[in-house]
Design a protein around this motif. Sequence first.
Motif, PDB file in Angstrom:
ATOM      1  N   ARG A 205       4.977   4.750  -9.648  1.00 49.10           N
ATOM      2  CA  ARG A 205       4.554   5.913 -10.416  1.00 49.10           C
ATOM      3  C   ARG A 205       3.081   6.118 -10.157  1.00 49.10           C
ATOM      4  O   ARG A 205       2.270   5.251 -10.449  1.00 49.10           O
ATOM      5  CB  ARG A 205       4.814   5.713 -11.906  1.00 49.10           C
ATOM      6  CG  ARG A 205       4.667   7.002 -12.689  1.00 49.10           C
ATOM      7  CD  ARG A 205       5.215   6.803 -14.103  1.00 49.10           C
ATOM      8  NE  ARG A 205       5.562   8.074 -14.713  1.00 49.10           N
ATOM      9  CZ  ARG A 205       4.687   8.888 -15.268  1.00 49.10           C
ATOM     10  NH1 ARG A 205       3.428   8.540 -15.325  1.00 49.10           N
ATOM     11  NH2 ARG A 205       5.076  10.029 -15.785  1.00 49.10           N
ATOM     12  N   CYS A 206       2.738   7.244  -9.579  1.00 45.17           N
ATOM     13  CA  CYS A 206       1.351   7.538  -9.261  1.00 45.17           C
ATOM     14  C   CYS A 206       0.570   7.730 -10.559  1.00 45.17           C
ATOM     15  O   CYS A 206       0.948   8.545 -11.407  1.00 45.17           O
ATOM     16  CB  CYS A 206       1.288   8.800  -8.403  1.00 45.17           C
ATOM     17  SG  CYS A 206      -0.394   9.272  -7.973  1.00 45.17           S
ATOM     18  N   GLN A 207      -0.513   6.971 -10.703  1.00 44.66           N
ATOM     19  CA  GLN A 207      -1.296   7.057 -11.940  1.00 44.66           C
ATOM     20  C   GLN A 207      -1.913   8.439 -12.157  1.00 44.66           C
ATOM     21  O   GLN A 207      -1.777   9.012 -13.232  1.00 44.66           O
ATOM     22  CB  GLN A 207      -2.393   5.991 -11.951  1.00 44.66           C
ATOM     23  CG  GLN A 207      -1.888   4.563 -12.043  1.00 44.66           C
ATOM     24  CD  GLN A 207      -1.402   4.195 -13.433  1.00 44.66           C
ATOM     25  OE1 GLN A 207      -1.644   4.937 -14.380  1.00 44.66           O
ATOM     26  NE2 GLN A 207      -0.729   3.080 -13.558  1.00 44.66           N
TER      27      GLN A 207
ATOM     28  N   ILE B  46       7.441   9.556  -6.358  1.00 40.28           N
ATOM     29  CA  ILE B  46       7.803   9.459  -4.943  1.00 40.28           C
ATOM     30  C   ILE B  46       6.608   8.948  -4.162  1.00 40.28           C
ATOM     31  O   ILE B  46       5.560   9.589  -4.101  1.00 40.28           O
ATOM     32  CB  ILE B  46       8.251  10.822  -4.383  1.00 40.28           C
ATOM     33  CG1 ILE B  46       9.431  11.342  -5.191  1.00 40.28           C
ATOM     34  CG2 ILE B  46       8.621  10.687  -2.900  1.00 40.28           C
ATOM     35  CD1 ILE B  46       9.801  12.775  -4.872  1.00 40.28           C
ATOM     36  N   GLY B  47       6.762   7.771  -3.590  1.00 42.38           N
ATOM     37  CA  GLY B  47       5.682   7.184  -2.819  1.00 42.38           C
ATOM     38  C   GLY B  47       6.178   6.736  -1.467  1.00 42.38           C
ATOM     39  O   GLY B  47       7.350   6.427  -1.280  1.00 42.38           O
ATOM     40  N   ARG B  48       5.261   6.738  -0.520  1.00 40.18           N
ATOM     41  CA  ARG B  48       5.604   6.270   0.815  1.00 40.18           C
ATOM     42  C   ARG B  48       4.862   4.971   1.076  1.00 40.18           C
ATOM     43  O   ARG B  48       3.646   4.896   0.891  1.00 40.18           O
ATOM     44  CB  ARG B  48       5.196   7.324   1.847  1.00 40.18           C
ATOM     45  CG  ARG B  48       5.543   6.930   3.276  1.00 40.18           C
ATOM     46  CD  ARG B  48       4.915   7.907   4.242  1.00 40.18           C
ATOM     47  NE  ARG B  48       5.393   9.263   4.025  1.00 40.18           N
ATOM     48  CZ  ARG B  48       6.463   9.789   4.618  1.00 40.18           C
ATOM     49  NH1 ARG B  48       7.152   9.051   5.461  1.00 40.18           N
ATOM     50  NH2 ARG B  48       6.811  11.021   4.386  1.00 40.18           N
ATOM     51  N   LEU B  49       5.584   3.983   1.542  1.00 37.80           N
ATOM     52  CA  LEU B  49       4.961   2.702   1.851  1.00 37.80           C
ATOM     53  C   LEU B  49       4.194   2.820   3.161  1.00 37.80           C
ATOM     54  O   LEU B  49       4.766   3.171   4.190  1.00 37.80           O
ATOM     55  CB  LEU B  49       6.043   1.629   1.958  1.00 37.80           C
ATOM     56  CG  LEU B  49       5.554   0.200   2.124  1.00 37.80           C
ATOM     57  CD1 LEU B  49       4.853  -0.273   0.861  1.00 37.80           C
ATOM     58  CD2 LEU B  49       6.718  -0.708   2.443  1.00 37.80           C
ATOM     59  N   VAL B  50       2.897   2.579   3.111  1.00 36.89           N
ATOM     60  CA  VAL B  50       2.092   2.725   4.320  1.00 36.89           C
ATOM     61  C   VAL B  50       1.589   1.388   4.852  1.00 36.89           C
ATOM     62  O   VAL B  50       1.044   1.330   5.952  1.00 36.89           O
ATOM     63  CB  VAL B  50       0.904   3.683   4.093  1.00 36.89           C
ATOM     64  CG1 VAL B  50       1.401   5.095   3.851  1.00 36.89           C
ATOM     65  CG2 VAL B  50       0.034   3.224   2.937  1.00 36.89           C
TER      66      VAL B  50
ATOM     67  N   LEU C 139      12.384  -3.995  -1.830  1.00 41.60           N
ATOM     68  CA  LEU C 139      11.520  -2.826  -1.850  1.00 41.60           C
ATOM     69  C   LEU C 139      12.089  -1.704  -2.703  1.00 41.60           C
ATOM     70  O   LEU C 139      11.369  -1.012  -3.408  1.00 41.60           O
ATOM     71  CB  LEU C 139      11.296  -2.309  -0.421  1.00 41.60           C
ATOM     72  CG  LEU C 139      10.202  -2.979   0.394  1.00 41.60           C
ATOM     73  CD1 LEU C 139      10.067  -2.270   1.728  1.00 41.60           C
ATOM     74  CD2 LEU C 139       8.881  -2.967  -0.340  1.00 41.60           C
ATOM     75  N   GLU C 140      13.396  -1.511  -2.618  1.00 43.15           N
ATOM     76  CA  GLU C 140      14.024  -0.418  -3.359  1.00 43.15           C
ATOM     77  C   GLU C 140      13.982  -0.647  -4.864  1.00 43.15           C
ATOM     78  O   GLU C 140      14.147   0.276  -5.641  1.00 43.15           O
ATOM     79  CB  GLU C 140      15.484  -0.266  -2.921  1.00 43.15           C
ATOM     80  CG  GLU C 140      15.604   0.120  -1.453  1.00 43.15           C
ATOM     81  CD  GLU C 140      17.033  -0.020  -0.961  1.00 43.15           C
ATOM     82  OE1 GLU C 140      17.931  -0.112  -1.811  1.00 43.15           O
ATOM     83  OE2 GLU C 140      17.245  -0.042   0.257  1.00 43.15           O
ATOM     84  N   LYS C 141      13.769  -1.895  -5.237  1.00 41.49           N
ATOM     85  CA  LYS C 141      13.773  -2.220  -6.671  1.00 41.49           C
ATOM     86  C   LYS C 141      12.392  -2.115  -7.297  1.00 41.49           C
ATOM     87  O   LYS C 141      12.244  -2.286  -8.497  1.00 41.49           O
ATOM     88  CB  LYS C 141      14.310  -3.647  -6.877  1.00 41.49           C
ATOM     89  CG  LYS C 141      15.748  -3.812  -6.459  1.00 41.49           C
ATOM     90  CD  LYS C 141      16.181  -5.255  -6.657  1.00 41.49           C
ATOM     91  CE  LYS C 141      17.637  -5.437  -6.247  1.00 41.49           C
ATOM     92  NZ  LYS C 141      18.039  -6.857  -6.321  1.00 41.49           N
ATOM     93  N   ILE C 142      11.399  -1.877  -6.483  1.00 40.81           N
ATOM     94  CA  ILE C 142      10.041  -1.807  -7.000  1.00 40.81           C
ATOM     95  C   ILE C 142       9.741  -0.376  -7.433  1.00 40.81           C
ATOM     96  O   ILE C 142       9.727   0.530  -6.607  1.00 40.81           O
ATOM     97  CB  ILE C 142       9.029  -2.258  -5.927  1.00 40.81           C
ATOM     98  CG1 ILE C 142       9.304  -3.713  -5.546  1.00 40.81           C
ATOM     99  CG2 ILE C 142       7.603  -2.088  -6.439  1.00 40.81           C
ATOM    100  CD1 ILE C 142       8.544  -4.178  -4.317  1.00 40.81           C
TER     101      ILE C 142
ATOM    102  N   TYR D  96       0.869  -1.170   0.000  1.00 46.93           N
ATOM    103  CA  TYR D  96       0.000   0.000   0.000  1.00 46.93           C
ATOM    104  C   TYR D  96       0.911   1.228   0.000  1.00 46.93           C
ATOM    105  O   TYR D  96       1.679   1.435   0.942  1.00 46.93           O
ATOM    106  CB  TYR D  96      -0.930  -0.006   1.210  1.00 46.93           C
ATOM    107  CG  TYR D  96      -1.835  -1.219   1.196  1.00 46.93           C
ATOM    108  CD1 TYR D  96      -3.061  -1.175   0.537  1.00 46.93           C
ATOM    109  CD2 TYR D  96      -1.438  -2.408   1.792  1.00 46.93           C
ATOM    110  CE1 TYR D  96      -3.881  -2.298   0.490  1.00 46.93           C
ATOM    111  CE2 TYR D  96      -2.250  -3.536   1.749  1.00 46.93           C
ATOM    112  CZ  TYR D  96      -3.472  -3.471   1.096  1.00 46.93           C
ATOM    113  OH  TYR D  96      -4.272  -4.590   1.046  1.00 46.93           O
ATOM    114  N   ILE D  97       0.819   1.975  -1.063  1.00 40.71           N
ATOM    115  CA  ILE D  97       1.748   3.082  -1.268  1.00 40.71           C
ATOM    116  C   ILE D  97       0.961   4.380  -1.384  1.00 40.71           C
ATOM    117  O   ILE D  97      -0.018   4.461  -2.129  1.00 40.71           O
ATOM    118  CB  ILE D  97       2.579   2.860  -2.552  1.00 40.71           C
ATOM    119  CG1 ILE D  97       3.335   1.534  -2.452  1.00 40.71           C
ATOM    120  CG2 ILE D  97       3.538   4.023  -2.765  1.00 40.71           C
ATOM    121  CD1 ILE D  97       3.928   1.082  -3.769  1.00 40.71           C
ATOM    122  N   ARG D  98       1.387   5.379  -0.633  1.00 42.60           N
ATOM    123  CA  ARG D  98       0.737   6.689  -0.691  1.00 42.60           C
ATOM    124  C   ARG D  98       1.635   7.652  -1.444  1.00 42.60           C
ATOM    125  O   ARG D  98       2.810   7.802  -1.139  1.00 42.60           O
ATOM    126  CB  ARG D  98       0.474   7.210   0.719  1.00 42.60           C
ATOM    127  CG  ARG D  98      -0.213   8.565   0.754  1.00 42.60           C
ATOM    128  CD  ARG D  98      -0.720   8.873   2.139  1.00 42.60           C
ATOM    129  NE  ARG D  98      -1.737   7.896   2.523  1.00 42.60           N
ATOM    130  CZ  ARG D  98      -2.023   7.575   3.788  1.00 42.60           C
ATOM    131  NH1 ARG D  98      -1.381   8.145   4.770  1.00 42.60           N
ATOM    132  NH2 ARG D  98      -2.955   6.683   4.048  1.00 42.60           N
TER     133      ARG D  98
END
Length: 78
Positions: free
Chosen positions: A56-58, A64-68, A50-53, A15-17
Amino acid sequence: MGLAALKSSAWFTLYIRCENCMRDSERVVQMPIGDEVPRDAEELIESVYLEKIPFRCQPCGSVIGRLVGITGGTAYDN
Ligand SMILES: [Zn+2]
């Protein structure tokens, strides 16, 4: 009991914000099969996978996303 279970690789839902527009998105990833791959959320956080994933926000295109949150992985009691 099993060989089948041991050979299957773990699936996780991340889940990425988005840091820009704050929208949440989900991403399903499958770990490769092997001895050194993470099997639960805790191991995944500590791993380099994780760093390899890429993210890109649609809606806004931010990378830049934060893993929540993380769900999934291989449960030990299944
Ligand atoms: Zn966004």
